[in-house]
Design a protein around this motif. Structure first.
Motif, mmCIF file in Angstrom:
data_model
loop_
_atom_site.group_PDB
_atom_site.id
_atom_site.type_symbol
_atom_site.label_atom_id
_atom_site.label_comp_id
_atom_site.label_asym_id
_atom_site.label_seq_id
_atom_site.Cartn_x
_atom_site.Cartn_y
_atom_site.Cartn_z
ATOM 1 N N ALA A 1 -7.195 -13.201 2.512
ATOM 2 C CA ALA A 1 -5.773 -13.296 2.836
ATOM 3 C C ALA A 1 -5.168 -11.968 3.259
ATOM 4 C CB ALA A 1 -5.019 -13.833 1.633
ATOM 5 N N SER A 2 -4.991 -11.112 2.326
ATOM 6 C CA SER A 2 -4.232 -9.917 2.652
ATOM 7 C C SER A 2 -5.115 -8.708 2.859
ATOM 8 C CB SER A 2 -3.227 -9.644 1.537
ATOM 9 O OG SER A 2 -2.064 -10.335 1.825
ATOM 10 N N ASN A 3 -6.208 -8.907 3.556
ATOM 11 C CA ASN A 3 -7.035 -7.734 3.799
ATOM 12 C C ASN A 3 -6.577 -6.994 5.044
ATOM 13 O OD1 ASN A 3 -7.714 -9.781 5.390
ATOM 14 N ND2 ASN A 3 -9.884 -9.843 4.846
ATOM 15 N N LYS A 4 -5.327 -7.205 5.368
ATOM 16 C CA LYS A 4 -4.733 -6.481 6.466
ATOM 17 C C LYS A 4 -4.492 -5.039 6.031
ATOM 18 C CE LYS A 4 -1.433 -8.271 9.278
ATOM 19 N NZ LYS A 4 -0.169 -8.980 9.415
ATOM 20 N N LYS A 5 -4.786 -4.134 6.912
ATOM 21 C CA LYS A 5 -4.638 -2.719 6.552
ATOM 22 C C LYS A 5 -3.248 -2.257 6.939
ATOM 23 C CE LYS A 5 -5.749 1.633 5.908
ATOM 24 N NZ LYS A 5 -6.034 2.178 4.602
ATOM 25 N N TYR A 6 -2.465 -1.815 5.957
ATOM 26 C CA TYR A 6 -1.147 -1.281 6.254
ATOM 27 C C TYR A 6 -1.184 0.219 6.206
ATOM 28 C CZ TYR A 6 1.379 -5.642 6.062
ATOM 29 O OH TYR A 6 1.875 -6.874 6.326
ATOM 30 N N TRP B 1 -4.206 -17.099 -0.501
ATOM 31 C CA TRP B 1 -3.379 -16.122 0.203
ATOM 32 C C TRP B 1 -2.528 -15.261 -0.734
ATOM 33 C CZ3 TRP B 1 1.718 -17.270 -0.717
ATOM 34 C CH2 TRP B 1 1.988 -18.600 -1.115
ATOM 35 N N ASN B 2 -2.472 -15.638 -1.982
ATOM 36 C CA ASN B 2 -1.704 -14.810 -2.912
ATOM 37 C C ASN B 2 -2.435 -14.828 -4.245
ATOM 38 O OD1 ASN B 2 0.242 -13.321 -4.208
ATOM 39 N ND2 ASN B 2 1.743 -14.990 -4.335
ATOM 40 N N SER B 3 -3.629 -14.214 -4.242
ATOM 41 C CA SER B 3 -4.449 -14.301 -5.447
ATOM 42 C C SER B 3 -3.937 -13.317 -6.488
ATOM 43 C CB SER B 3 -5.889 -13.983 -5.107
ATOM 44 O OG SER B 3 -5.949 -12.674 -4.585
ATOM 45 N N ASP C 1 7.769 -19.470 -8.034
ATOM 46 C CA ASP C 1 7.377 -19.811 -6.670
ATOM 47 C C ASP C 1 5.984 -19.287 -6.363
ATOM 48 O OD1 ASP C 1 9.032 -20.633 -3.970
ATOM 49 O OD2 ASP C 1 7.383 -19.254 -3.565
ATOM 50 N N ASP C 2 5.286 -19.996 -5.475
ATOM 51 C CA ASP C 2 3.923 -19.591 -5.114
ATOM 52 C C ASP C 2 3.868 -18.256 -4.403
ATOM 53 O OD1 ASP C 2 2.653 -21.604 -6.265
ATOM 54 O OD2 ASP C 2 2.251 -22.780 -4.447
ATOM 55 N N ARG C 3 4.945 -17.909 -3.728
ATOM 56 C CA ARG C 3 4.915 -16.673 -2.949
ATOM 57 C C ARG C 3 5.111 -15.436 -3.817
ATOM 58 N NH1 ARG C 3 8.566 -15.594 1.403
ATOM 59 N NH2 ARG C 3 10.141 -17.023 0.649
ATOM 60 N N MET C 4 5.425 -15.627 -5.090
ATOM 61 C CA MET C 4 5.741 -14.495 -5.958
ATOM 62 C C MET C 4 4.526 -13.609 -6.201
ATOM 63 S SD MET C 4 5.767 -12.987 -9.106
ATOM 64 C CE MET C 4 5.296 -14.086 -10.421
ATOM 65 N N TYR C 5 4.712 -12.317 -6.103
ATOM 66 C CA TYR C 5 3.666 -11.378 -6.549
ATOM 67 C C TYR C 5 4.330 -10.104 -7.025
ATOM 68 C CZ TYR C 5 4.050 -8.466 -2.311
ATOM 69 O OH TYR C 5 4.499 -7.627 -1.327
ATOM 70 N N HIS C 6 3.574 -9.336 -7.797
ATOM 71 C CA HIS C 6 4.103 -8.058 -8.266
ATOM 72 C C HIS C 6 3.470 -6.929 -7.487
ATOM 73 C CE1 HIS C 6 5.127 -10.214 -12.162
ATOM 74 N NE2 HIS C 6 6.275 -9.734 -11.719
ATOM 75 N N LEU C 7 4.188 -5.858 -7.403
ATOM 76 C CA LEU C 7 3.687 -4.681 -6.705
ATOM 77 C C LEU C 7 2.575 -4.050 -7.546
ATOM 78 C CD1 LEU C 7 4.535 -3.336 -4.092
ATOM 79 C CD2 LEU C 7 6.130 -1.939 -5.376
ATOM 80 N N LEU C 8 1.437 -3.795 -6.926
ATOM 81 C CA LEU C 8 0.285 -3.173 -7.608
ATOM 82 C C LEU C 8 0.010 -3.870 -8.942
ATOM 83 C CD1 LEU C 8 0.984 0.640 -7.098
ATOM 84 C CD2 LEU C 8 -0.447 -0.845 -5.716
#
Lengths: 450, 1021
Positions: B2-7, B724-726, B993-1000
């Motif tokens: 999912a989020s293996n996009k490099k920022y 996508w939001n593991s 919500d499914d989209r919820m995540y925490h920073l680091l």
């Protein structure tokens, strides 16, 4: 009222303590004044009693006057309405009965005298008193028609002059006596010295020889030589220094007992004590704001528009009636009230009170939380304010003091809906019915520091 | 997958061998402390007249003196009111609804006042059509307390009284009778002012009223007027559009008055598996481009053709990738039917007409109730300018505009202006025009004035004063009343106008309380009608003349824009806005030329990071005809269309502005014919510019996938959350467990179940990076301004920053495919380099995360930072001794250290250094001193107040009552604050919500701030 967070310009001034005025030396004088006052009062009341026989009951009249008339009328001064002394002699008594009972009706009826009076007094409408009987009105008139008690102020005014002289004389004689005694003592010492000298010379002349005493080690030398004692003493000294040093440091910045001289000598004792005015009456924002609020001057004028002087019995040994009256005049000056013409001049001078309870900027304290929510009496933190002639800081206002109270005080949960849920959960957690503020999270840093 | 996009945050990070990035990652202090500077010079040390012994004596004496002085308490005076206003309770804030209408920003606001002194501007959330309270609106409060304001009217430079001024004015008007005078004003959009100006011009028929918008919308206005008859701008509801195609329009920025972020964000949060599709063709990288699902860099020259192609023309001549994108966009627009929306910022009437015609059937466009916040006509203004220069116009009255600063031919104009027989400027400050005017009427700030405005047809707003005028000022309308012999006050005049027409029987008090009212009443509004006044004034709708120069060979297409911070430059003397980092470039205190990387290489322009991570850039000279702007700093901007450059208007002011704030270059010199698109030539100039850019500050140390999570709508709709939001896992007994499990912790958990527990939700899909929250936080929490030099050293004090990340891959899918097909070691360069031309952008507001297991708390040696039961991480400033251990241990780098005393310190001469500026301070929050760490408190003063209000009223707290300054300021609803222990609360729903995540999250800090992953709608069909 509000001091901006960063406004510390005033910080470089030194703290001023109240000057305690010791009047012990003037005690006899004050007693004298009191005696005089008292006696004259008795005299005047006797005179009033004589008067009463002529028309009505003076005592009943006084009570009625204070209940019904005093809001607008004074005896010798113009207030909202005209001064009333001698009014019974000026007007016909029946006319007065009608006027007092319903002045508007009298004016409406076209009575010339009534209309004239109405117009003379800026058409201020006088409240009707239909409930007063003729006898009541006669009582009031008897009261207001008493001759003015002239001698009392005269005596009070004259007395200080005598008194000062008398008490001044007293202190002079004291000094004199002590001075004389000291002089005699000095003379004696000199004489003794001279006599010894003479005796010595005589003895020498006669060839008498004194035995010389052998000198031992002086005590201080002995002490210095004893190392154990020195060590113990040093340790003791250091400990004592640390103890007292710590004690001294801990009171730095704690201004308990701070009682500065205020620009107007406002007596909480007279207002909250003698007259039992509720604190919140003047400090109304304590119920809804973080500030208790120093009342604005218009609040003072709600009452002081009519109270331009204190009653004679308000005066104390320390503070005379003139003193208090002078303080009320200061209020008038500040708020711009022209007592003569009963109007505001518009020239105001805001009063710069000296703040007594002064928390640092980094502490958040909210009065309404304590006054309205917790229902804490003002006296808990401010002391017996109703007995303070000069307000002083009662509590130390240290963090330890705040925290202690938060640890010991139970939260008033019963009647407040807000606490319903949290109370249930917390009492389950701690297994208790009552909760202290600390258990509610009242000791957390961020509750007071942000 | 999912989020293996490099920022990445800065181009420098893409350079694998960058020593600076390495150094920044490894060390907190990249530069050594320069001890040599003060110890190295032995000669100087020895020759010093102060010996070591003397030094010790001084130290000893001053310590002793300070100690003694500290033993005495200060005397503090308290001065109560003489007569307390009945609605003022000391210590309790009052709120008043008002409206800001400065000709550029129009917004319904709430003004927070304490003891009669405005201290904060807030969004008026009652109002739906009342513009948007952006960063500038929030910061406008400082304008009231600007020490450079005019304190009274001036006649020939000398201070006079208003009666004297009135006499002089009457005399002047007698002298001028029969001669042409122009009244050049901002757009007022005010029914009462229109009426008043009409009365004024009928008394003096030689006066003509012309509206001058400093940043022109004339093309769009002309197009609308041609088609619909009235001079206005169509209003758009982006939430109703399924497909949005923008050709150069930065509608989340200042495009056509810009108040569209709210409706845009509404359509961008996936609901029932649906969200809008947004395609952006643009030259400069803008906020809008950053939020687009698909962004195609295109120069203005290409944009003209793109627009034609989208509305029926052909794509021939366009580069292949653009042509392809245009065709796909066209197909999607067609498919969406009346739910499609096409907007453009091309300044010519023809382009605007094309867009208008295209949208004619769209549900998202509203032409019946259009916006009235821009009225100016280029040709009219041009006539005035030419008239002044040629001498046909003898007198000029300016109101709310500063033509000597903002006209392209300002020098020529200024010369002519000085020769005018009559020059009267209404100004709040002695700006460029006012300093040349013979008569200067000092006007009050909008917080000291009465006013009304019709922002959108049928929505009427009121401006009310919240403080008595600080200076001897009189507003323009009061002057007109005086000069037309009307004895009324302007308040009565407005009330009369409103009672007669607007209110239609409604309540004036309610309108004043709400700040606005809606009404169907038709109100006379003076509109400029160039069409009826002869030929040649308004461009033909078919003409493309304005942009014909674009076909010239050579040179660069310049797109002039207004920055999020300064806008058109009216508030250039505002330190909050100067220090506000641009959402895209992250640079503050400057404007600069944005150049694409290939162009920069061709021109030999460079950007370099110096050893402490600060950015330096080359200078360039920008030339347009005879106009040359020298030494414009250059920023190499990823995503800038090749062959195009960008430059912000509104900078380079020098009149009535303190030295620190005289930043940047005046780009209005390039604003020829009021067209934001120009053809310029660029050459390198010598020297390097020092930027105050926080771009490379606090590196991500290769942890990007735990910072921004992103996926596509398709994956979001079809795949499980874990795809996508593991949730990060950790090892426990040799088997992986979720970090959210209790046994993954080495700390015992706090009991967070009792009482309130605050959480802040930030939806990255709805966040447009506008930065209103940053300014609101400044105002609420007395955050100091530190100045350009300090920002350059990364010592900015922002409690809340909006991080901007760039990501590889033109589309998400493309990136995954490329990554999967490449050997791991090559992937880096191959993926990053094309992305460099057009990166994906993500905005992320970051403040203290209020961790339940806070790393800062455990390392503080004096327990100055501690955990609160309500979820807030407390910071006791008076306890802090400044070790900065906490900042070093914070994984989010949100703790800011007071390196200096920023209040009452002449070295930091901003609003906290003068009595006037300090009036804005919030009395409920302490002003921090030097040597103290500070950070976001989740606005504990606001949550505590909410709790206390509820306690006092004896009721539970309702959901929505708890707010922070940022959540209150958020126009798009991206930030939601509340109590997660309240079952009914919005924030709890968002947390589940499914989209919820925490920073680091893998760090295990268990933050109380959470984010919602970005979803992009990448469907091409």
């Amino acid at each position: 009222m509000h001091i901006p967070v960063t406004n510390k310009k005033l910080y470089n001034q030194q703290m001023k303590k109240v000057n305690f005025i010791h009047l012990r030396s003037k005690l006899p004088l004050l007693l004298l004044v009191f005696l005089l006052t008292f006696s004259t009062t008795i005299y005047s009341q006797d005179a009033a009693a004589d008067n009463a026989a002529a028309g009505g009951d003076v005592a009943a009249g006084e009570a009625l006057f204070k209940a019904n008339c005093a809001a607008c009328h004074k005896l010798d001064k113009k207030a909202v309405g005209p001064a009333l002394r001698g009014v019974g002699d000026k007007f016909d008594r029946d006319w007065l009965h009608k006027w007092i009972r319903n002045s508007q009706a009298l004016i409406a009826s076209g009575d010339a005298q009534a209309i004239k009076l109405f117009e003379e007094n800026n058409k201020a409408i006088m409240t009707a008193f239909p409930a007063l009987s003729d006898a009541d009105i006669d009582d009031i008139l008897a009261y207001v028609d008493q001759p003015k008690a002239e001698p009392a102020p005269a005596a009070a005014g004259a007395a200080p002059a005598d008194g000062t002289a008398a008490s001044g004389g007293g202190s002079v004689s004291n000094t004199l006596v002590i001075g004389a005694l000291a002089l005699i003592f000095l003379l004696l010492v000199i004489m003794l010295y001279l006599v010894t000298n003479t005796l010595k010379r005589i003895a020498e002349a006669n060839g008498v020889v004194y035995e010389e005493k052998e000198k031992g080690t002086p005590i201080w030398k002995a002490f210095v030589q004893n190392q154990f004692l020195v060590l113990v003493f040093t340790v003791f000294l250091l400990l004592a220094a640390a103890y007292f040093g710590f004690g001294y440091m801990m009171q730095v910045g704690v201004d308990q007992g701070y009682a500065p001289v205020q620009p107007i000598h406002y007596s909480h004792k007279i207002h909250a004590g003698d007259n039992q005015i509720d604190c919140n009456f003047c400090h109304s924002s304590a119920r809804k704001s973080k500030h208790s609020g120093i009342p604005s001057l218009n609040v003072c004028m709600n009452c002081h528009k009519n109270i331009s002087e204190v009653a004679p019995e308000t005066a104390t040994e320390e503070y005379s009636k003139e003193f208090y009256d002078g303080e009320i005049q200061k209020l008038y000056k500040a708020v711009g009230w022209d007592a003569e013409n009963q109007e505001y001049t518009g020239k105001t001078e805001p009063v710069k009170w000296v703040r007594i309870h002064n928390l640092p900027d980094f502490v958040y304290f909210n009065h309404s939380q304590h006054v309205t929510v917790a229902g804490i009496a003002c006296q808990t933190c401010h002391g017996e304010i109703q007995e303070m002639e000069v307000v002083e800081q009662f509590a130390p206002l240290t963090m330890g003091w705040c925290i202690n109270c938060h640890r010991e005080t139970n939260v008033n949960l019963a009647t407040n809906e807000y606490y319903a849920k949290i109370h249930e959960e917390l009492s389950k957690k701690y297994g208790v019915e009552k909760l202290t503020i600390a258990e509610m999270g009242g000791l957390e840093c961020g509750k007071c520091h942000y | 997958m999912a989020s293996n996009k490099k920022y990445w945050r800065s181009v420098e990070e893409l350079n694998e061998d960058s020593a600076i990035v390495k150094a920044l990652q490894d060390n907190e202090f990249v530069t050594e402390i320069p001890t040599d500077e003060f110890l190295g010079n032995k000669g100087a040390l020895e020759s010093s007249s102060t010996t070591r012994r003397d030094f010790l004596k001084y130290v000893g004496f001053s310590t002793a003196a300070a100690t003694l002085a500290a033993c005495e308490g200060p005397v503090v005076k308290s001065i109560p009111y003489v007569v307390q206003p009945h609605d003022v309770v000391p210590g309790v804030a009052n709120y008043y609804a008002s409206t800001m209408a400065d000709g550029f920003d129009f917004a319904n606001v709430l003004v927070k006042t304490r003891e009669g002194r405005p201290i904060k501007i807030e969004r008026n959330d009652l109002s739906e059509n009342g513009g948007s309270a952006n960063a500038r609106v929030h910061a406008s409060i400082l304008g009231l307390y600007d020490k450079n304001r005019l304190t009274g009217p001036l006649l020939n430079g000398a201070g006079v009284t208003w009666p004297e001024f009135d006499t002089a004015m009457a005399q002047k008007m007698n002298e001028m009778s029969g001669k042409d005078i122009v009244l050049l004003t901002q757009t007022f959009a005010s029914p009462s002012t229109s009426k008043l100006i009409a009365e004024f011009t009928s008394k003096y028929p030689n006066i003509k009223h012309v509206v001058y918008d400093t940043v022109s919308c004339s093309g769009a206005l002309d197009a609308f007027q041609n088609k619909y008859g009235s001079r206005a701008l169509p209003d758009y509801d982006f939430s109703k559009a399924e497909v949005i195609v923008s050709v150069g329009a930065d509608f989340l920025g200042d495009w056509q008055g810009g108040s569209y972020s709210r409706s845009y964000a509404k359509g961008r949060v996936p609901k029932n598996g649906k969200m809008s599709r947004h395609i952006q063709f643009e030259a400069n990288l803008t906020l809008t481009g950053g939020k687009a699902d698909k962004r195609v860099p295109a120069t203005p020259t290409q944009q003209v053709q793109i627009l034609k192609a989208l509305t029926g023309g052909s794509t021939s001549g366009l580069p292949e990738n653009i042509a392809d994108a245009v065709n796909k966009a066209k197909a999607q627009l067609q498919k969406a039917g009346n739910k499609a929306l096409l907007v453009t910022n091309l300044p010519d009437v023809a382009s605007q007409t094309m867009a208008l015609n295209f949208n004619a059937g769209s549900e998202a466009m509203d032409v019946n109730k259009p916006l009235l916040t821009r009225q100016g006509s280029n040709s009219e203004v041009m006539n005035v300018v030419n008239g002044v220069i040629s001498g046909n116009i003898k007198g000029l009255i300016t109101v709310g505009v500063d033509p000597v600063y903002s006209l392209p031919n300002a020098t020529e104009f200024a010369e002519a202006y000085q020769k005018l027989e009559m020059s009267l400027a209404f100004a709040i400050k002695q700006d460029a025009t006012a300093s040349l005017a013979k008569m200067v009427a000092a006007t009050p700030h909008y917080l000291e004035s009465w006013g009304d405005a019709q922002l959108k047809k049928g929505t009427y707003s009121l401006t009310q004063p919240t403080i008595r005028p600080l200076f001897n000022t009189r507003q323009f309308q009061e002057c007109l009343l005086q000069w037309t012999g009307n004895s009324k006050k302007y308040y009565d005049y407005i009330k009369e106008t409103w009672t007669a027409s607007v209110l239609a029987g409604g309540s004036w008090s309610k309108a004043l309380h709400d700040g606005f009212t809606t009404s169907d009443a038709e109100v006379m509004m003076e509109t400029v009608k160039p069409a009826s006044e002869g030929a040649g004034l308004m461009e033909e709708s078919t003409s493309n003349g304005a942009l014909s120069f674009l076909t010239q060979e050579g040179g660069y297409d310049l797109t002039l824009y207004t920055s999020t911070g300064l806008g058109d430059g009216q508030q250039a003397n505002n330190p909050w806005l100067q220090e506000f980092p641009d959402p895209i470039t992250r640079a503050s205190w400057d404007n600069y030329l944005t150049v694409s990387a290939p162009d920069a290489e061709a021109l030999d322009l460079v950007n370099k990071h110096v050893s402490n991570g600060a950015l330096n850039g080359s200078y360039a000279n920008v030339k347009l005809g005879n106009v040359v702007i020298e030494n414009v700093p250059v920023i190499i901007q990823p995503g800038q269309a090749k062959g195009s450059v960008g430059l912000a208007l509104g900078y380079g002011k020098t009149a009535a502005i303190q030295e620190e704030m005289q930043t940047g270059v005046n780009a209005y010199a390039l604003y020829q014919n009021f067209s934001n698109i120009q053809k310029v030539s660029i050459e390198k100039a010598s020297g390097m510019h020092e930027f105050a850019c926080v771009q490379l500050q606090s590196t991500m140390a290769g942890r990007s996938e735990d910072i921004i999570k992103e996926t596509t709508l398709e994956i979001f709709n079809t795949k499980d959350r874990s795809v996508w939001n593991s949730i990060p896992v950790t090892d426990y007994d040799h088997s992986p467990i979720s970090v959210r499990e209790e046994k993954a912790d080495i700390w015992s958990p706090f009991d967070t179940s009792i009482g309130h527990h605050f959480n802040l939700s930030i939806d990255l899909n709805a966040c447009t990076g506008c930065g209103a929250c940053v300014i609101a936080c400044h105002a609420e929490n007395n955050v100091p301004v530190v100045g350009k030099d300090e920002v350059r050293k990364f010592r900015d004090m922002h409690w809340l920053r909006v991080d901007r990340y760039y990501a590889a891959g033109e589309t998400f899918k493309e990136e995954i495919e490329t990554l999967e097909n490449l050997p791991a070691f090559d992937s880096y360069k191959v993926v990053e380099v094309p992305a460099y031309e057009n990166p994906q952008v993500a905005f992320q507001p970051v403040m203290c995360q209020h961790c339940n297991h806070a790393p800062c708390e455990t390392v503080c040696p004096v327990a100055a930072t501690s955990h609160g039961r309500q979820g807030q991480n407390h910071m006791a400033y008076n306890r802090c001794v400044g070790t900065r251990y906490c900042a070093n241990n914070c994984p989010y780098k949100v703790r800011r250290f007071n390196w200096f005393l920023y209040s009452e310190n002449d070295a930091f001469d901003y609003n906290m250094n003068n009595d006037l500026g300090r009036m804005v301070l919030n009395p409920d929050v302490v002003v921090r001193s030097r040597g103290v760490m500070e950070k976001c408190s989740l606005c504990i003063q606001m949550t505590q107040k909410t709790i206390l209000d509820a306690k006092r009223e004896g009721r539970p707290v309702k959901d929505g009552e708890f707010q922070t300054a940022c959540s209150k300021a958020c126009d798009t609803g991206a930030m939601v604050f509340g109590d997660v222990n309240d079952e009914e609360s919005e924030v709890l729903k968002l947390k589940k919500d499914d989209r919820m995540y925490h920073l680091l999250e893998n760090v295990g800090t268990k933050p109380n701030v959470f984010y919602h992953a970005i979803i992009k709608n990448t469907s091409e069909a």
